[in-house]
Design a protein around this motif. Structure first.
Motif, PDB file in Angstrom:
ATOM      1  N   ILE A 111      81.748  27.559  30.861  1.00  0.00           N
ATOM      2  CA  ILE A 111      81.944  26.811  31.780  1.00  0.00           C
ATOM      3  C   ILE A 111      81.946  27.082  33.246  1.00  0.00           C
ATOM      4  O   ILE A 111      81.346  26.408  33.975  1.00  0.00           O
ATOM      5  CB  ILE A 111      83.836  26.676  31.511  1.00  0.00           C
ATOM      6  N   ALA A 112      81.996  28.703  33.605  1.00  0.00           N
ATOM      7  CA  ALA A 112      81.880  28.940  34.976  1.00  0.00           C
ATOM      8  C   ALA A 112      80.331  29.062  35.116  1.00  0.00           C
ATOM      9  O   ALA A 112      79.894  28.840  36.115  1.00  0.00           O
ATOM     10  CB  ALA A 112      82.254  30.459  34.918  1.00  0.00           C
ATOM     11  N   GLU A 113      79.592  29.240  34.101  1.00  0.00           N
ATOM     12  CA  GLU A 113      78.139  29.473  34.206  1.00  0.00           C
ATOM     13  C   GLU A 113      77.431  27.765  34.471  1.00  0.00           C
ATOM     14  O   GLU A 113      76.701  27.980  35.330  1.00  0.00           O
ATOM     15  CB  GLU A 113      77.242  29.832  32.862  1.00  0.00           C
ATOM     16  N   SER A 114      77.940  26.981  33.812  1.00  0.00           N
ATOM     17  CA  SER A 114      77.501  25.426  34.038  1.00  0.00           C
ATOM     18  C   SER A 114      77.860  25.238  35.739  1.00  0.00           C
ATOM     19  O   SER A 114      77.181  24.489  36.331  1.00  0.00           O
ATOM     20  CB  SER A 114      78.566  24.578  33.238  1.00  0.00           C
ATOM     21  N   MET A 115      79.209  25.611  36.264  1.00  0.00           N
ATOM     22  CA  MET A 115      79.266  24.887  37.521  1.00  0.00           C
ATOM     23  C   MET A 115      78.581  25.993  38.454  1.00  0.00           C
ATOM     24  O   MET A 115      78.097  25.622  39.402  1.00  0.00           O
ATOM     25  CB  MET A 115      80.765  25.487  37.730  1.00  0.00           C
ATOM     26  N   LEU A 116      78.332  27.385  38.226  1.00  0.00           N
ATOM     27  CA  LEU A 116      77.361  28.194  38.817  1.00  0.00           C
ATOM     28  C   LEU A 116      76.051  27.331  39.073  1.00  0.00           C
ATOM     29  O   LEU A 116      75.196  27.665  39.986  1.00  0.00           O
ATOM     30  CB  LEU A 116      77.387  29.433  38.243  1.00  0.00           C
ATOM     31  N   ALA A 117      75.599  26.909  38.022  1.00  0.00           N
ATOM     32  CA  ALA A 117      74.377  26.156  37.833  1.00  0.00           C
ATOM     33  C   ALA A 117      74.298  24.766  38.575  1.00  0.00           C
ATOM     34  O   ALA A 117      73.357  24.025  38.602  1.00  0.00           O
ATOM     35  CB  ALA A 117      73.858  25.980  36.552  1.00  0.00           C
ATOM     36  N   GLY A 118      75.579  24.422  39.070  1.00  0.00           N
ATOM     37  CA  GLY A 118      75.735  23.161  39.662  1.00  0.00           C
ATOM     38  C   GLY A 118      75.916  22.155  38.731  1.00  0.00           C
ATOM     39  O   GLY A 118      75.586  20.793  39.097  1.00  0.00           O
ATOM     40  N   ARG A 119      76.393  22.399  37.714  1.00  0.00           N
ATOM     41  CA  ARG A 119      76.630  21.281  36.761  1.00  0.00           C
ATOM     42  C   ARG A 119      78.110  20.917  36.301  1.00  0.00           C
ATOM     43  O   ARG A 119      78.936  21.931  35.983  1.00  0.00           O
ATOM     44  CB  ARG A 119      75.852  21.428  35.076  1.00  0.00           C
ATOM     45  N   PRO A 120      78.530  19.944  36.567  1.00  0.00           N
ATOM     46  CA  PRO A 120      79.962  19.410  36.312  1.00  0.00           C
ATOM     47  C   PRO A 120      80.170  19.790  34.938  1.00  0.00           C
ATOM     48  O   PRO A 120      79.405  19.638  33.893  1.00  0.00           O
ATOM     49  CB  PRO A 120      80.274  18.084  36.590  1.00  0.00           C
ATOM     50  N   VAL A 121      81.566  20.009  34.372  1.00  0.00           N
ATOM     51  CA  VAL A 121      81.970  20.144  33.082  1.00  0.00           C
ATOM     52  C   VAL A 121      82.929  19.175  32.718  1.00  0.00           C
ATOM     53  O   VAL A 121      83.800  18.606  33.379  1.00  0.00           O
ATOM     54  CB  VAL A 121      82.353  21.497  33.070  1.00  0.00           C
ATOM     55  N   LEU A 122      82.970  18.937  31.369  1.00  0.00           N
ATOM     56  CA  LEU A 122      84.023  18.050  30.613  1.00  0.00           C
ATOM     57  C   LEU A 122      84.424  18.971  29.561  1.00  0.00           C
ATOM     58  O   LEU A 122      83.893  19.135  28.632  1.00  0.00           O
ATOM     59  CB  LEU A 122      83.428  16.594  30.068  1.00  0.00           C
ATOM     60  N   VAL A 123      85.795  19.164  29.823  1.00  0.00           N
ATOM     61  CA  VAL A 123      86.336  20.410  28.912  1.00  0.00           C
ATOM     62  C   VAL A 123      87.789  19.954  28.355  1.00  0.00           C
ATOM     63  O   VAL A 123      88.293  18.840  29.177  1.00  0.00           O
ATOM     64  CB  VAL A 123      86.574  21.923  29.590  1.00  0.00           C
ATOM     65  N   SER A 124      88.497  20.506  27.383  1.00  0.00           N
ATOM     66  CA  SER A 124      89.708  19.945  26.919  1.00  0.00           C
ATOM     67  C   SER A 124      90.642  20.804  27.943  1.00  0.00           C
ATOM     68  O   SER A 124      90.266  21.611  28.835  1.00  0.00           O
ATOM     69  CB  SER A 124      89.935  20.711  25.492  1.00  0.00           C
ATOM     70  N   ASP A 125      91.957  20.319  27.850  1.00  0.00           N
ATOM     71  CA  ASP A 125      93.016  20.952  28.814  1.00  0.00           C
ATOM     72  C   ASP A 125      93.576  22.130  27.967  1.00  0.00           C
ATOM     73  O   ASP A 125      94.654  22.757  28.630  1.00  0.00           O
ATOM     74  CB  ASP A 125      94.302  19.841  29.072  1.00  0.00           C
ATOM     75  N   GLN A 126      92.722  22.801  27.187  1.00  0.00           N
ATOM     76  CA  GLN A 126      93.387  23.980  26.404  1.00  0.00           C
ATOM     77  C   GLN A 126      92.518  25.197  26.789  1.00  0.00           C
ATOM     78  O   GLN A 126      92.141  26.135  26.263  1.00  0.00           O
ATOM     79  CB  GLN A 126      93.023  23.904  24.940  1.00  0.00           C
TER      80      GLN A 126
END
Length: 389
Positions: free
Chosen positions: A301-316
């Motif tokens: 998740i951190a890597e995706s945002m570091l790469a400038g890509r938003p994420v769709l994740v659960s609330d867990q």
């Protein structure tokens, strides 16, 4: 300043150059890279990667090997892991502290604590990194075996006088609930990767979306849930799936859904991805998706945002408030919520989606540059080592 006495003996099932175990390996490697100039890390691990039987090529066994980051690693062959071997390593140096990753590994979690108790070597402080293994969602996998183990460990006093590391407040509460209220717990969040470059995303056309999943294929990562949600989306969606197959029966269930997809949903299965290739893969997609049932951190998740890509994740997961920062969405594991979220992002045009790309990149940089996690790890080790001085 690092001194000759600051020797940290680390036990972990899988370490570099391995990567298939995912988060625990990355958490440990990031910690070592960040603090290697202040503490001498000696790491004991397997000579194979997760779910692999072939040893790492060109790496000697049963001796200390110095890796590029400066840590020393002792690679144990499958037939050479024993209580005696672990004891010999523990008694080979005057360690400042022993750092144990996880709870359930017989060789790399239980043996060090068992030797500590049986030999009376209680003067060397031990830190156990829970690594999310005491969360309800994690205990729920093979629940009976884990409950029996935890009960036996407490009766035997395996964790008496042991320090614990939690990565967030909720995990501290889980440790006190499952282990007991008397163990000192240090809250030291996972250390994120410092930099991750990615190409410009593909053009975002209204009504279409390119998603990527990077996670092992197992029930706790919840790929099947994602696939079932995709079965009912209206937009044109392409999903790329990366990850090792941990549970064959679970994967067969996933394949049944994939084979029944309507024409507007397409899935490409790529298998395992090496860490160096993650930025390349992210660069070909608009968003990361991870409907996990629980994450201790979620490095991808951190890597995706570091790469400038938003994420769709659960609330867990620990990642909260994503929508407010336009870095993604963290939503409950309800099918309709996920279908609507996917259709929402698919409905954005290129200009509308750029807001989310900028938000993700900004959130990633904030996480990467935050000195707090490194400071908390440093404080933890210094506090624990002071008990040995």
């Amino acid at each position: 300043m690092k001194s000759m006495t600051d020797k940290v003996l680390v036990f972990i099932d899988w370490y570099l150059p391995g990567f298939r175990a995912g988060g625990p390996t990355r958490s440990c490697a990031n910690m070592v890279a960040a603090l290697g100039g202040e503490f001498s890390f000696y790491i004991v691990t397997r000579n194979t990667d997760y779910c692999e039987s072939e040893p790492y090529p060109d790496i000697p066994e049963n001796q200390w090997i110095v890796l590029p980051s400066g840590e020393r690693v002792w690679y144990l062959p499958e037939g050479g892991i024993s209580l005696r071997t672990v004891r010999q390593i523990m008694e080979s140096e005057n360690w400042s502290t022993i750092y144990v990753n996880g709870l359930y590994s017989r060789f790399f979690s239980v043996y060090p604590l068992l030797i500590r108790k049986m030999t009376g070597k209680l003067n060397v402080p031990v830190i156990v990194a829970a690594r999310g293994m005491l969360a309800a969602s994690a205990i729920g996998v093979k629940k009976t075996k884990k409950r029996i183990f935890l009960k036996t460990a407490k009766l035997f006093g395996l964790y008496k006088g042991v320090f614990f590391q939690a990565t967030h407040q909720g995990e501290e509460n889980e440790i006190h609930k499952e282990i007991g209220p008397n163990n000192k717990v240090f809250v030291a969040p996972n250390i994120a990767q410092r930099e991750l470059l990615s190409d410009e995303p593909p053009e975002k056309r209204q009504g279409s979306l390119r998603l990527i999943s990077i996670a092992r294929i197992a029930p706790e990562k919840n790929l099947l849930f994602l696939l079932e949600a995709l079965s009912n989306v209206r937009a044109n969606v392409q999903l790329s799936v990366y990850g090792s197959i941990y549970d064959e029966n679970y994967w067969k269930s996933c394949l049944r859904v994939i084979n029944a997809f309507p024409d507007n949903v397409r899935v490409e299965v790529h298998g395992v991805i090496e860490p160096s290739q993650i930025p390349v893969a992210l660069g070909k997609h608009h968003m990361l998706v991870l409907p996990s049932r629980g994450e201790n951190f979620g490095h991808v998740i951190a890597e995706s945002m570091l790469a400038g890509r938003p994420v769709l994740v659960s609330d867990q997961t620990p990642w909260k408030g994503l929508e407010k920062s336009h870095s993604g969405k963290d939503i409950p594991l309800r099918m309709d919520n996920w279908r609507k979220a996917i259709d929402y992002f698919a409905g954005l045009d290129n200009d509308g989606f750029k807001v989310w790309l900028r938000g993700a990149a900004q959130r990633g940089q904030e996480v990467s540059k935050d000195p707090g996690p490194v400071d908390r790890h440093r404080e933890m080790f210094r506090a624990v080592i002071s008990f040995h001085e």
